[in-house]
Write a protein that holds these residues in place. Sequence first.
Motif, PDB file in Angstrom:
ATOM      1  N   MET A   1       0.836  -1.193   0.000  1.00 21.60           N
ATOM      2  CA  MET A   1       0.000   0.000   0.000  1.00 21.60           C
ATOM      3  C   MET A   1       0.874   1.247   0.000  1.00 21.60           C
ATOM      4  O   MET A   1       1.880   1.305   0.701  1.00 21.60           O
ATOM      5  N   ILE A   2       0.473   2.236  -0.796  1.00 26.75           N
ATOM      6  CA  ILE A   2       1.197   3.500  -0.857  1.00 26.75           C
ATOM      7  C   ILE A   2       0.263   4.616  -0.393  1.00 26.75           C
ATOM      8  O   ILE A   2      -0.869   4.737  -0.868  1.00 26.75           O
ATOM      9  N   ALA A   3       0.761   5.430   0.550  1.00 25.97           N
ATOM     10  CA  ALA A   3      -0.028   6.533   1.106  1.00 25.97           C
ATOM     11  C   ALA A   3       0.727   7.846   0.895  1.00 25.97           C
ATOM     12  O   ALA A   3       1.575   8.212   1.716  1.00 25.97           O
ATOM     13  N   PRO A   4       0.464   8.553  -0.198  1.00 26.36           N
ATOM     14  CA  PRO A   4       1.125   9.839  -0.412  1.00 26.36           C
ATOM     15  C   PRO A   4       0.806  10.815   0.718  1.00 26.36           C
ATOM     16  O   PRO A   4      -0.335  10.893   1.179  1.00 26.36           O
ATOM     17  N   SER A   5       1.822  11.533   1.155  1.00 27.15           N
ATOM     18  CA  SER A   5       1.640  12.499   2.235  1.00 27.15           C
ATOM     19  C   SER A   5       1.454  13.899   1.675  1.00 27.15           C
ATOM     20  O   SER A   5       2.334  14.417   0.988  1.00 27.15           O
ATOM     21  N   ILE A   6       0.322  14.511   2.005  1.00 24.69           N
ATOM     22  CA  ILE A   6       0.068  15.856   1.496  1.00 24.69           C
ATOM     23  C   ILE A   6       0.901  16.909   2.211  1.00 24.69           C
ATOM     24  O   ILE A   6       0.841  18.083   1.841  1.00 24.69           O
ATOM     25  N   LEU A   7       1.718  16.496   3.190  1.00 26.07           N
ATOM     26  CA  LEU A   7       2.640  17.451   3.798  1.00 26.07           C
ATOM     27  C   LEU A   7       3.571  18.042   2.743  1.00 26.07           C
ATOM     28  O   LEU A   7       4.017  19.177   2.875  1.00 26.07           O
ATOM     29  N   SER A   8       3.839  17.265   1.697  1.00 26.22           N
ATOM     30  CA  SER A   8       4.725  17.715   0.628  1.00 26.22           C
ATOM     31  C   SER A   8       3.963  18.280  -0.571  1.00 26.22           C
ATOM     32  O   SER A   8       4.578  18.629  -1.582  1.00 26.22           O
ATOM     33  N   ALA A   9       2.650  18.348  -0.469  1.00 24.60           N
ATOM     34  CA  ALA A   9       1.840  18.881  -1.563  1.00 24.60           C
ATOM     35  C   ALA A   9       1.773  20.401  -1.487  1.00 24.60           C
ATOM     36  O   ALA A   9       2.216  21.017  -0.519  1.00 24.60           O
ATOM     37  N   ASP A  10       1.210  20.996  -2.526  1.00 20.30           N
ATOM     38  CA  ASP A  10       0.990  22.443  -2.567  1.00 20.30           C
ATOM     39  C   ASP A  10      -0.295  22.736  -1.799  1.00 20.30           C
ATOM     40  O   ASP A  10      -1.387  22.429  -2.257  1.00 20.30           O
ATOM     41  N   PHE A  11      -0.169  23.332  -0.620  1.00 17.28           N
ATOM     42  CA  PHE A  11      -1.340  23.579   0.219  1.00 17.28           C
ATOM     43  C   PHE A  11      -2.338  24.534  -0.426  1.00 17.28           C
ATOM     44  O   PHE A  11      -3.513  24.553  -0.046  1.00 17.28           O
ATOM     45  N   ALA A  12      -1.914  25.321  -1.379  1.00 24.73           N
ATOM     46  CA  ALA A  12      -2.825  26.242  -2.063  1.00 24.73           C
ATOM     47  C   ALA A  12      -3.673  25.516  -3.103  1.00 24.73           C
ATOM     48  O   ALA A  12      -4.648  26.083  -3.595  1.00 24.73           O
ATOM     49  N   ARG A  13      -3.312  24.261  -3.403  1.00 22.36           N
ATOM     50  CA  ARG A  13      -4.011  23.493  -4.442  1.00 22.36           C
ATOM     51  C   ARG A  13      -4.301  22.072  -3.946  1.00 22.36           C
ATOM     52  O   ARG A  13      -4.144  21.119  -4.686  1.00 22.36           O
ATOM     53  N   ALA A 183      11.332  -5.186   2.482  1.00 23.55           N
ATOM     54  CA  ALA A 183      11.966  -6.446   2.857  1.00 23.55           C
ATOM     55  C   ALA A 183      11.902  -6.679   4.362  1.00 23.55           C
ATOM     56  O   ALA A 183      11.848  -7.822   4.824  1.00 23.55           O
ATOM     57  N   ALA A 184      11.881  -5.587   5.144  1.00 26.46           N
ATOM     58  CA  ALA A 184      11.804  -5.710   6.601  1.00 26.46           C
ATOM     59  C   ALA A 184      10.406  -6.087   7.069  1.00 26.46           C
ATOM     60  O   ALA A 184      10.244  -6.558   8.196  1.00 26.46           O
ATOM     61  N   GLY A 185       9.391  -5.859   6.206  1.00 25.90           N
ATOM     62  CA  GLY A 185       8.041  -6.277   6.576  1.00 25.90           C
ATOM     63  C   GLY A 185       6.983  -5.209   6.612  1.00 25.90           C
ATOM     64  O   GLY A 185       5.898  -5.416   7.163  1.00 25.90           O
ATOM     65  N   VAL A 186       7.253  -4.051   6.029  1.00 26.18           N
ATOM     66  CA  VAL A 186       6.256  -2.974   6.007  1.00 26.18           C
ATOM     67  C   VAL A 186       5.114  -3.327   5.051  1.00 26.18           C
ATOM     68  O   VAL A 186       5.331  -3.876   3.974  1.00 26.18           O
ATOM     69  N   ASP A 187       3.897  -2.972   5.457  1.00 25.38           N
ATOM     70  CA  ASP A 187       2.707  -3.164   4.617  1.00 25.38           C
ATOM     71  C   ASP A 187       2.310  -1.897   3.876  1.00 25.38           C
ATOM     72  O   ASP A 187       1.819  -1.954   2.751  1.00 25.38           O
ATOM     73  N   CYS A 188       2.467  -0.736   4.525  1.00 22.01           N
ATOM     74  CA  CYS A 188       1.986   0.535   3.977  1.00 22.01           C
ATOM     75  C   CYS A 188       3.104   1.573   4.088  1.00 22.01           C
ATOM     76  O   CYS A 188       3.691   1.745   5.158  1.00 22.01           O
ATOM     77  N   PHE A 189       3.357   2.264   2.981  1.00 18.86           N
ATOM     78  CA  PHE A 189       4.472   3.188   2.893  1.00 18.86           C
ATOM     79  C   PHE A 189       3.972   4.615   2.672  1.00 18.86           C
ATOM     80  O   PHE A 189       3.290   4.897   1.688  1.00 18.86           O
ATOM     81  N   VAL A 190       4.323   5.501   3.604  1.00 14.96           N
ATOM     82  CA  VAL A 190       3.990   6.915   3.450  1.00 14.96           C
ATOM     83  C   VAL A 190       5.125   7.565   2.664  1.00 14.96           C
ATOM     84  O   VAL A 190       6.296   7.441   3.036  1.00 14.96           O
ATOM     85  N   ALA A 191       4.776   8.255   1.596  1.00 17.26           N
ATOM     86  CA  ALA A 191       5.780   8.920   0.766  1.00 17.26           C
ATOM     87  C   ALA A 191       5.294  10.318   0.438  1.00 17.26           C
ATOM     88  O   ALA A 191       4.213  10.479  -0.134  1.00 17.26           O
ATOM     89  N   GLY A 192       6.078  11.312   0.817  1.00 15.07           N
ATOM     90  CA  GLY A 192       5.684  12.703   0.600  1.00 15.07           C
ATOM     91  C   GLY A 192       6.412  13.345  -0.545  1.00 15.07           C
ATOM     92  O   GLY A 192       5.907  13.425  -1.669  1.00 15.07           O
TER      93      GLY A 192
END
Length: 219
Positions: A1-13, A183-192
């Motif tokens: 699972m991939i969870a994009p982080s809106i912390l890195s998004a353009d807050f105005a858009r 490889a360590a066993g993560v199910d969901c990855f937050v990527a900003g």
Amino acid sequence: MIAPSILSADFARLADEVAAVPGADWLHVDVMDAHFVPNLTIGLPVVEALLRVTDIPLDCHLMIDDPDTWAVRYAEAGAHNVTVHVEAAADPVRIAKQVRAEGARAGLSVKPNTPLEPYVELLRHYDTLLVMSVEPGFGGQKFIPEVLAKVRAARRLVDGGELTVLVEIDGGINEDTIEQAAAAGVDCFVAGSAVYGAADPAATVAGLRRAAAAASGRN
């Protein structure tokens, strides 16, 4: 699972930025209060607005001093997963029960230097374990590989039937680090920044998912 982080998004858009990742599994929302962490971001009104413009489940990460008061409000609003920090929660069992009663998943997060072992019993009340792989507060930080020992320990507990949590990781996840985390066993990855700093966020989400699936061997 991939969870994009809106912390890195353009807050105005934000509505447009959310629409740019249609293939995301979750949308990670970092709520910071400038007390628990040295940054101030967004709160419940923005989450309520996002819920009106997307069908992507919201993964709300509360980096705040008073999660005992606020966590249930995010669940009531319609967040899919509400994560609180063990370092900030006064009564984490009560929080988990309240959040789950509203139909949301309950998540518990640990900072990079917080050990996992003292909270294993507590995690039996939770649905998600969020392992921080940077110090919480700001996006764009370098991945701390030492936290993967906690991921491996959690994975062993889950695979052994002792816990039923989804293992999530947040901080410094990109094409160079996602394979070792998977490889360590993560199910969901937050990527900003890896997602919202890319020319094609949707393609980046798909690429990160492929890399994680190949490295995990669990698909």
